[in-house]
Design a protein around this motif. Structure first.
Motif, PDB file in Angstrom:
ATOM      1  N   ARG A 157       6.582  -8.787  -8.829  1.00 55.51           N
ATOM      2  CA  ARG A 157       6.540  -9.791  -7.753  1.00 55.51           C
ATOM      3  C   ARG A 157       5.167 -10.436  -7.613  1.00 55.51           C
ATOM      4  O   ARG A 157       4.970 -11.296  -6.752  1.00 55.51           O
ATOM      5  N   TYR A 158       4.233 -10.032  -8.479  1.00 57.01           N
ATOM      6  CA  TYR A 158       2.860 -10.529  -8.360  1.00 57.01           C
ATOM      7  C   TYR A 158       2.416 -11.179  -9.668  1.00 57.01           C
ATOM      8  O   TYR A 158       1.883 -10.511 -10.554  1.00 57.01           O
ATOM      9  N   PRO A 159       2.618 -12.497  -9.793  1.00 51.36           N
ATOM     10  CA  PRO A 159       2.265 -13.204 -11.037  1.00 51.36           C
ATOM     11  C   PRO A 159       0.804 -13.031 -11.444  1.00 51.36           C
ATOM     12  O   PRO A 159       0.501 -12.870 -12.628  1.00 51.36           O
ATOM     13  N   ASP A 160      -0.099 -13.060 -10.461  1.00 52.78           N
ATOM     14  CA  ASP A 160      -1.526 -12.917 -10.779  1.00 52.78           C
ATOM     15  C   ASP A 160      -1.811 -11.544 -11.384  1.00 52.78           C
ATOM     16  O   ASP A 160      -2.627 -11.409 -12.300  1.00 52.78           O
ATOM     17  N   LEU A 161      -1.141 -10.549 -10.850  1.00 53.48           N
ATOM     18  CA  LEU A 161      -1.328  -9.188 -11.367  1.00 53.48           C
ATOM     19  C   LEU A 161      -0.764  -9.073 -12.780  1.00 53.48           C
ATOM     20  O   LEU A 161      -1.390  -8.499 -13.672  1.00 53.48           O
ATOM     21  N   LYS A 162       0.409  -9.629 -12.989  1.00 54.50           N
ATOM     22  CA  LYS A 162       1.049  -9.565 -14.302  1.00 54.50           C
ATOM     23  C   LYS A 162       0.239 -10.283 -15.373  1.00 54.50           C
ATOM     24  O   LYS A 162       0.267  -9.911 -16.544  1.00 54.50           O
TER      25      LYS A 162
ATOM     26  N   ALA B 110       7.316   7.390  -9.017  1.00 58.47           N
ATOM     27  CA  ALA B 110       6.351   6.543  -8.309  1.00 58.47           C
ATOM     28  C   ALA B 110       5.773   5.480  -9.234  1.00 58.47           C
ATOM     29  O   ALA B 110       5.591   4.321  -8.840  1.00 58.47           O
ATOM     30  N   LEU B 111       5.491   5.853 -10.474  1.00 61.15           N
ATOM     31  CA  LEU B 111       4.953   4.890 -11.438  1.00 61.15           C
ATOM     32  C   LEU B 111       5.986   3.825 -11.784  1.00 61.15           C
ATOM     33  O   LEU B 111       5.653   2.640 -11.925  1.00 61.15           O
ATOM     34  N   SER B 112       7.239   4.229 -11.909  1.00 61.36           N
ATOM     35  CA  SER B 112       8.308   3.264 -12.188  1.00 61.36           C
ATOM     36  C   SER B 112       8.421   2.260 -11.053  1.00 61.36           C
ATOM     37  O   SER B 112       8.588   1.055 -11.283  1.00 61.36           O
ATOM     38  N   ARG B 113       8.323   2.754  -9.828  1.00 62.47           N
ATOM     39  CA  ARG B 113       8.386   1.874  -8.662  1.00 62.47           C
ATOM     40  C   ARG B 113       7.235   0.872  -8.690  1.00 62.47           C
ATOM     41  O   ARG B 113       7.420  -0.316  -8.432  1.00 62.47           O
ATOM     42  N   LEU B 114       6.033   1.350  -9.018  1.00 60.05           N
ATOM     43  CA  LEU B 114       4.875   0.457  -9.056  1.00 60.05           C
ATOM     44  C   LEU B 114       5.070  -0.660 -10.082  1.00 60.05           C
ATOM     45  O   LEU B 114       4.777  -1.822  -9.814  1.00 60.05           O
ATOM     46  N   LEU B 115       5.572  -0.308 -11.251  1.00 64.16           N
ATOM     47  CA  LEU B 115       5.751  -1.313 -12.301  1.00 64.16           C
ATOM     48  C   LEU B 115       6.816  -2.329 -11.929  1.00 64.16           C
ATOM     49  O   LEU B 115       6.713  -3.511 -12.267  1.00 64.16           O
TER      50      LEU B 115
ATOM     51  N   LYS C  34       0.818  -1.214   0.000  1.00 68.93           N
ATOM     52  CA  LYS C  34       0.000   0.000   0.000  1.00 68.93           C
ATOM     53  C   LYS C  34       0.855   1.269   0.000  1.00 68.93           C
ATOM     54  O   LYS C  34       0.391   2.324  -0.408  1.00 68.93           O
ATOM     55  N   SER C  35       2.097   1.145   0.481  1.00 64.10           N
ATOM     56  CA  SER C  35       2.971   2.309   0.488  1.00 64.10           C
ATOM     57  C   SER C  35       3.227   2.798  -0.932  1.00 64.10           C
ATOM     58  O   SER C  35       3.330   4.008  -1.181  1.00 64.10           O
ATOM     59  N   THR C  36       3.300   1.860  -1.866  1.00 62.19           N
ATOM     60  CA  THR C  36       3.520   2.220  -3.271  1.00 62.19           C
ATOM     61  C   THR C  36       2.311   2.948  -3.836  1.00 62.19           C
ATOM     62  O   THR C  36       2.446   3.934  -4.556  1.00 62.19           O
ATOM     63  N   LEU C  37       1.129   2.448  -3.510  1.00 64.29           N
ATOM     64  CA  LEU C  37      -0.099   3.079  -3.995  1.00 64.29           C
ATOM     65  C   LEU C  37      -0.272   4.465  -3.374  1.00 64.29           C
ATOM     66  O   LEU C  37      -0.710   5.405  -4.048  1.00 64.29           O
ATOM     67  N   THR C  38       0.078   4.574  -2.098  1.00 64.71           N
ATOM     68  CA  THR C  38      -0.024   5.871  -1.424  1.00 64.71           C
ATOM     69  C   THR C  38       0.924   6.878  -2.060  1.00 64.71           C
ATOM     70  O   THR C  38       0.576   8.052  -2.238  1.00 64.71           O
ATOM     71  N   GLU C  39       2.111   6.417  -2.423  1.00 63.13           N
ATOM     72  CA  GLU C  39       3.105   7.288  -3.048  1.00 63.13           C
ATOM     73  C   GLU C  39       2.599   7.822  -4.388  1.00 63.13           C
ATOM     74  O   GLU C  39       2.749   9.015  -4.690  1.00 63.13           O
ATOM     75  N   ILE C  40       1.978   6.952  -5.182  1.00 60.83           N
ATOM     76  CA  ILE C  40       1.459   7.374  -6.490  1.00 60.83           C
ATOM     77  C   ILE C  40       0.313   8.355  -6.323  1.00 60.83           C
ATOM     78  O   ILE C  40       0.240   9.370  -7.024  1.00 60.83           O
ATOM     79  N   THR C  41      -0.587   8.054  -5.407  1.00 59.01           N
ATOM     80  CA  THR C  41      -1.728   8.941  -5.167  1.00 59.01           C
ATOM     81  C   THR C  41      -1.259  10.327  -4.725  1.00 59.01           C
ATOM     82  O   THR C  41      -1.772  11.355  -5.191  1.00 59.01           O
ATOM     83  N   ALA C  42      -0.264  10.349  -3.830  1.00 53.59           N
ATOM     84  CA  ALA C  42       0.257  11.626  -3.340  1.00 53.59           C
ATOM     85  C   ALA C  42       0.968  12.390  -4.455  1.00 53.59           C
ATOM     86  O   ALA C  42       0.837  13.613  -4.567  1.00 53.59           O
ATOM     87  N   ALA C  43       1.721  11.654  -5.287  1.00 51.82           N
ATOM     88  CA  ALA C  43       2.449  12.298  -6.381  1.00 51.82           C
ATOM     89  C   ALA C  43       1.490  12.883  -7.404  1.00 51.82           C
ATOM     90  O   ALA C  43       1.708  13.977  -7.924  1.00 51.82           O
TER      91      ALA C  43
END
Length: 206
Positions: free
Chosen positions: A125-130, A115-120, A72-81
């Motif tokens: 690490r998430y096969p289901d997401l990929k 932030a977007l680069s970090r998310l990608l 969630k820290s990654t999502l929070t970072e993108i939302t804030a950015a």
């Protein structure tokens, strides 16, 4: 009579010179106006592609947040950015004349890019997401938009270069400033943009 004829001839020559100078100045002025409009048009395109990226983010965040244990820290970072980008108010139709304002805009957009680069990277690490069709589609759209941003920034800098060169060239340099044509700032290379994002996985942050 002879003096009168000579006087008329001198006046005619001077009048011709003045007319030529006026025509040259007029043509030069019209060219600057055209180049200035080209800069504004290019700036509008830059804003369009940045806005497209901003519009993609809510769907991207919604898709990613559905993945189990996603940071969630990654999502929070993108939302804030994204919110930070929205706070930098820029005129869509007129290219910025203030280098500091453009730098502020670049800084906010750069934080969002990071932030977007970090998310990608994290998503690897998430096969289901990929394997999600929705995520793959959003990722492709985002990558295409990032490429477009790079192209439009380059086009903008070229337009600014043509304009700045014109107002510093003879004879325009003598009157450009008096007519309100000032030098315009460029986009600068973002510091650290050539380095991959550093990612530390923390699956306890949910």
């Amino acid at each position: 009579m002879k003096k009168f004829t000579i006087g008329c001839g001198v006046l005619a020559v001077l009048g011709g010179i003045v007319l030529i100078l006026v025509l040259i100045a007029g043509g030069s002025y019209n060219r600057i106006v055209g180049l200035s409009q080209a800069v504004n048009s290019s700036w509008a395109q830059v804003q369009n592609v940045y806005q497209r990226r901003a519009d993609l983010i809510p769907n991207l965040v919604a898709t990613v947040s559905g993945a189990a244990n996603f940071e969630k820290s990654t999502l929070t970072e993108i939302t804030a950015a994204r919110a930070s980008v929205g706070q930098v108010k820029m005129d869509v139709n007129n290219a910025p004349a203030d280098a500091a304002k453009l730098a502020e805009f670049e800084k906010a957009q750069g934080a969002l890019s990071s932030a977007l680069s970090r998310l990608l990277v994290v998503s690897e690490r998430y096969p289901d997401l990929k394997s999600s069709a929705s995520f793959r589609d959003l990722q492709a759209q985002l990558e295409g938009t990032e490429n477009r941003i790079s192209v439009e920034r380059g086009n903008f800098n070229q337009a600014v270069q043509s304009y700045n060169t014109a107002i510093k060239s003879f004879p325009t340099v003598f009157y450009a400033g008096a007519l309100g044509f000032a030098e315009k700032p460029y986009f600068a290379a973002t510091t650290g943009a050539d380095k991959p994002p550093q990612v530390q996985f923390d699956f306890n942050k949910k």
